[in-house]
Design a protein around this motif. Structure first.
Motif, PDB file in Angstrom:
ATOM      1  N   LEU A   1      23.599 -52.345   5.748  1.00  0.00           N
ATOM      2  CA  LEU A   1      23.136 -52.977   6.977  1.00  0.00           C
ATOM      3  C   LEU A   1      24.302 -53.298   7.913  1.00  0.00           C
ATOM      4  N   ARG A   2      24.097 -53.001   9.188  1.00  0.00           N
ATOM      5  CA  ARG A   2      25.047 -53.392  10.236  1.00  0.00           C
ATOM      6  C   ARG A   2      24.325 -54.340  11.192  1.00  0.00           C
ATOM      7  N   LEU A   3      25.068 -55.334  11.665  1.00  0.00           N
ATOM      8  CA  LEU A   3      24.467 -56.371  12.488  1.00  0.00           C
ATOM      9  C   LEU A   3      25.456 -56.825  13.547  1.00  0.00           C
ATOM     10  N   ALA A   4      24.978 -56.931  14.779  1.00  0.00           N
ATOM     11  CA  ALA A   4      25.778 -57.500  15.866  1.00  0.00           C
ATOM     12  C   ALA A   4      24.923 -58.509  16.603  1.00  0.00           C
ATOM     13  N   ALA A   5      25.544 -59.565  17.112  1.00  0.00           N
ATOM     14  CA  ALA A   5      24.818 -60.634  17.797  1.00  0.00           C
ATOM     15  C   ALA A   5      25.541 -61.019  19.076  1.00  0.00           C
ATOM     16  N   ASP A   6      24.751 -61.412  20.064  1.00  0.00           N
ATOM     17  CA  ASP A   6      25.317 -61.905  21.318  1.00  0.00           C
ATOM     18  C   ASP A   6      24.326 -62.882  21.928  1.00  0.00           C
ATOM     19  N   ALA A   7      24.844 -63.947  22.522  1.00  0.00           N
ATOM     20  CA  ALA A   7      23.983 -64.962  23.129  1.00  0.00           C
ATOM     21  C   ALA A   7      23.780 -64.650  24.605  1.00  0.00           C
ATOM     22  N   ALA A   8      22.502 -64.562  24.992  1.00  0.00           N
ATOM     23  CA  ALA A   8      22.163 -64.417  26.409  1.00  0.00           C
ATOM     24  C   ALA A   8      22.028 -65.815  27.001  1.00  0.00           C
ATOM     25  N   THR A   9      22.634 -66.028  28.148  1.00  0.00           N
ATOM     26  CA  THR A   9      22.606 -67.362  28.749  1.00  0.00           C
ATOM     27  C   THR A   9      21.237 -67.733  29.291  1.00  0.00           C
ATOM     28  N   ALA A  10      20.467 -66.728  29.661  1.00  0.00           N
ATOM     29  CA  ALA A  10      19.128 -66.962  30.216  1.00  0.00           C
ATOM     30  C   ALA A  10      18.299 -65.707  29.990  1.00  0.00           C
ATOM     31  N   ILE A  11      17.022 -65.784  30.320  1.00  0.00           N
ATOM     32  CA  ILE A  11      16.109 -64.677  30.057  1.00  0.00           C
ATOM     33  C   ILE A  11      16.558 -63.389  30.756  1.00  0.00           C
ATOM     34  N   GLY A  12      17.101 -63.496  31.947  1.00  0.00           N
ATOM     35  CA  GLY A  12      17.521 -62.298  32.669  1.00  0.00           C
ATOM     36  C   GLY A  12      18.738 -61.630  32.080  1.00  0.00           C
ATOM     37  N   ASP A  13      19.441 -62.309  31.182  1.00  0.00           N
ATOM     38  CA  ASP A  13      20.647 -61.772  30.561  1.00  0.00           C
ATOM     39  C   ASP A  13      20.353 -61.047  29.258  1.00  0.00           C
ATOM     40  N   ILE A  14      19.099 -61.060  28.805  1.00  0.00           N
ATOM     41  CA  ILE A  14      18.737 -60.465  27.518  1.00  0.00           C
ATOM     42  C   ILE A  14      18.982 -58.951  27.485  1.00  0.00           C
ATOM     43  N   PRO A  15      18.585 -58.167  28.501  1.00  0.00           N
ATOM     44  CA  PRO A  15      18.855 -56.719  28.444  1.00  0.00           C
ATOM     45  C   PRO A  15      20.342 -56.400  28.285  1.00  0.00           C
ATOM     46  N   ARG A  16      21.198 -57.147  28.976  1.00  0.00           N
ATOM     47  CA  ARG A  16      22.641 -56.898  28.839  1.00  0.00           C
ATOM     48  C   ARG A  16      23.099 -57.165  27.399  1.00  0.00           C
ATOM     49  N   ALA A  17      22.651 -58.292  26.825  1.00  0.00           N
ATOM     50  CA  ALA A  17      23.030 -58.622  25.454  1.00  0.00           C
ATOM     51  C   ALA A  17      22.518 -57.574  24.471  1.00  0.00           C
ATOM     52  N   ALA A  18      21.324 -57.052  24.724  1.00  0.00           N
ATOM     53  CA  ALA A  18      20.764 -56.026  23.847  1.00  0.00           C
ATOM     54  C   ALA A  18      21.593 -54.753  23.906  1.00  0.00           C
ATOM     55  N   GLN A  19      21.988 -54.360  25.100  1.00  0.00           N
ATOM     56  CA  GLN A  19      22.802 -53.148  25.254  1.00  0.00           C
ATOM     57  C   GLN A  19      24.173 -53.329  24.598  1.00  0.00           C
ATOM     58  N   LEU A  20      24.769 -54.502  24.782  1.00  0.00           N
ATOM     59  CA  LEU A  20      26.086 -54.753  24.205  1.00  0.00           C
ATOM     60  C   LEU A  20      26.040 -54.709  22.681  1.00  0.00           C
ATOM     61  N   THR A  21      25.074 -55.386  22.078  1.00  0.00           N
ATOM     62  CA  THR A  21      25.003 -55.404  20.610  1.00  0.00           C
ATOM     63  C   THR A  21      24.751 -54.015  20.044  1.00  0.00           C
ATOM     64  N   ALA A  22      23.931 -53.224  20.738  1.00  0.00           N
ATOM     65  CA  ALA A  22      23.696 -51.851  20.276  1.00  0.00           C
ATOM     66  C   ALA A  22      24.976 -51.027  20.338  1.00  0.00           C
ATOM     67  N   GLU A  23      25.757 -51.220  21.397  1.00  0.00           N
ATOM     68  CA  GLU A  23      27.017 -50.497  21.539  1.00  0.00           C
ATOM     69  C   GLU A  23      28.011 -50.924  20.464  1.00  0.00           C
ATOM     70  N   VAL A  24      28.092 -52.202  20.185  1.00  0.00           N
ATOM     71  CA  VAL A  24      29.023 -52.691  19.175  1.00  0.00           C
ATOM     72  C   VAL A  24      28.690 -52.094  17.806  1.00  0.00           C
ATOM     73  N   VAL A  25      27.406 -52.079  17.454  1.00  0.00           N
ATOM     74  CA  VAL A  25      26.997 -51.511  16.171  1.00  0.00           C
ATOM     75  C   VAL A  25      27.302 -50.014  16.124  1.00  0.00           C
ATOM     76  N   ARG A  26      26.972 -49.305  17.198  1.00  0.00           N
ATOM     77  CA  ARG A  26      27.217 -47.856  17.230  1.00  0.00           C
ATOM     78  C   ARG A  26      28.701 -47.538  17.101  1.00  0.00           C
ATOM     79  N   ILE A  27      29.530 -48.249  17.839  1.00  0.00           N
ATOM     80  CA  ILE A  27      30.963 -47.977  17.838  1.00  0.00           C
ATOM     81  C   ILE A  27      31.577 -48.357  16.494  1.00  0.00           C
ATOM     82  N   ALA A  28      31.125 -49.464  15.912  1.00  0.00           N
ATOM     83  CA  ALA A  28      31.642 -49.859  14.600  1.00  0.00           C
ATOM     84  C   ALA A  28      31.357 -48.787  13.561  1.00  0.00           C
ATOM     85  N   ALA A  29      30.141 -48.225  13.602  1.00  0.00           N
ATOM     86  CA  ALA A  29      29.802 -47.153  12.667  1.00  0.00           C
ATOM     87  C   ALA A  29      30.632 -45.904  12.937  1.00  0.00           C
TER      88      ALA A  29
END
Length: 407
Positions: free
Chosen positions: A269-297
């Motif tokens: 299992l690979r896991l990355a986490a990021d805190a979105a400051t507000a609801i509008g920041d959620i897509p950015r956090a989702a993209q960042l965590t996906a990139e971190v997991v992909r790059i780590a692999a």
């Protein structure tokens, strides 16, 4: 009971056809139905654990009405059992109890206790010489209860499955909306910080193949582990590869999260986490965590919890710039040779360990050496030079990013 009346007894799951004596005994008990139902609803069922917590209208009205209907149906239908061909009333009540959240054991015990009280009433009403008539009614009661309890349990479970599926899809829809930056429908909108997780499962997670049943089972187990770790129902969109999780009101994952998930999804299992400051920041956090997991692999970082800081250089190398096209073009000579691209990718992921690369690709180490030599000949990259290794890694990362965008 004479021979002719014996011959009229039924078989199977239908209550048997009763003798005139048994029919008469049942008829004498019918006037007691209303009082018996009230007594059961207010007294007998009190011995059921959890019954006292039920709403008053459920106990005093609906359960009493069901008991009254069932007893009257049995006593009036006693002569031939024909009234037990249709059990919709009990099935509808069972679905309603499931929707209200009544535990199944409580519902079923209500029926069995009701049958016991009805039998006691029949026993008390039986006079001298009516033992056989009472025995007939007892057998008929067992058969009727068996049919009713079976139908009730089936209807309850069907409704419960439907309710669970509906709640699951509502949660998925809310999660998708938040991850896509769309308005949330069918639930509260998060107010404040939101923790966004990206999960990536390894091949060991789906041990039974990637059939829809296996994937659903894995998703349910992971969802249960997430709910347990956060102490609430989290919003998740998961498939056989992993997915995203949204947890409103949280900024840091609990320390036990990875261990709980590893028990369910395996050690890869690979896991990355990021805190979105507000609801509008959620897509950015989702993209960042996906990139971190992909790059780590892609960079050969061991499975676990990944942070942006762990792959900061690689993340920077994977960002498009004016020189990106030229870097990606360095791998153009490998076009049409997917085995060479896969060898290069695996070799970099394994920190240039030829034996580990050979093991993962099911090759002999000498075959890996031959492929790497061919890659160097075609591209001009020296895989022993740290600068060229960085260029090869950047080319693969940019190439993957470009492929995902086009897809």
């Amino acid at each position: 009971m004479d021979h002719e009346e014996h011959a009229e007894l039924g078989s199977g799951d239908r209550p048997p056809r009763l003798s005139r004596a048994a029919t008469a005994l049942a008829a004498r008990c019918e006037p007691q139905v209303n009082d018996l139902a009230r007594r059961m609803a207010r007294g007998v069922f009190e011995q059921l654990r959890g019954y006292a917590e039920l709403p008053g209208d459920v106990k005093d009205v609906e359960i009493a009405a069901t008991a009254r209907h069932g007893m009257r149906l049995f006593l009036r239908g006693a002569p031939d059992g024909s009234r037990w061909d249709s059990l919709e009333y009990f099935q509808e009540r069972a679905a309603q109890r499931a929707e209200e959240g009544m535990p199944l054991h409580l519902l079923l015990r209500g029926y069995t206790l009701g049958a016991r009280e009805l039998w006691r009433a029949l026993r008390e009403a039986a006079g001298p010489g009516e033992q056989e008539a009472l025995a007939e009614l007892t057998e008929a009661l067992f058969t009727a209860v068996d049919r009713v309890v079976g139908a009730v349990a089936e209807s309850y479970l069907d409704e419960q499955i439907a309710l669970v599926a509906e709640r699951h899809e509502q949660r998925r829809s809310r999660a998708r909306a938040l991850l896509d930056g769309r308005p949330v429908i069918g639930g509260p909108t998060p107010d404040g910080p939101v923790l966004v997780l990206c999960l990536r499962f390894g091949t060991s997670a789906v041990t039974g193949g990637r059939s829809p049943v296996t994937v659903r089972r894995l998703s349910r187990r992971v969802q249960a582990a997430l709910d347990r770790a956060f102490g609430t129902e989290v919003l998740a969109v998961l498939d056989s590869d992993g997915g995203h999780v949204v947890v409103p009101g949280i900024v840091e994952p609990p320390s036990r999260l990875r261990e709980l998930l590893r028990e369910t999804a395996g050690s890869e299992l690979r896991l990355a986490a990021d805190a979105a400051t507000a609801i509008g920041d959620i897509p950015r956090a989702a993209q960042l965590t996906a990139e971190v997991v992909r790059i780590a692999a892609a960079c050969g970082v061991l499975p676990g919890v990944h942070r942006l800081e762990d792959v900061l250089l690689e993340y920077h190398l994977s960002r498009p710039s004016e020189g990106s096209a030229r870097i990606v073009a360095m791998l153009d000579p490998l076009a049409g040779r997917p085995e060479l691209v896969e060898t290069l990718r695996t070799h970099l992921e394994q920190r240039q360990d030829r034996r580990a690369t050979a093991h993962l690709l099911s090759l002999h180490p000498n075959s890996v050496d031959n492929r790497l030599a061919r890659i160097q000949d075609l591209t001009g990259l020296d895989l022993a030079d740290p600068r060229d290794v960085a260029l090869a890694l950047a080319a693969l990362l940019l190439r993957d990013a470009d492929t995902r965008v086009r897809e």
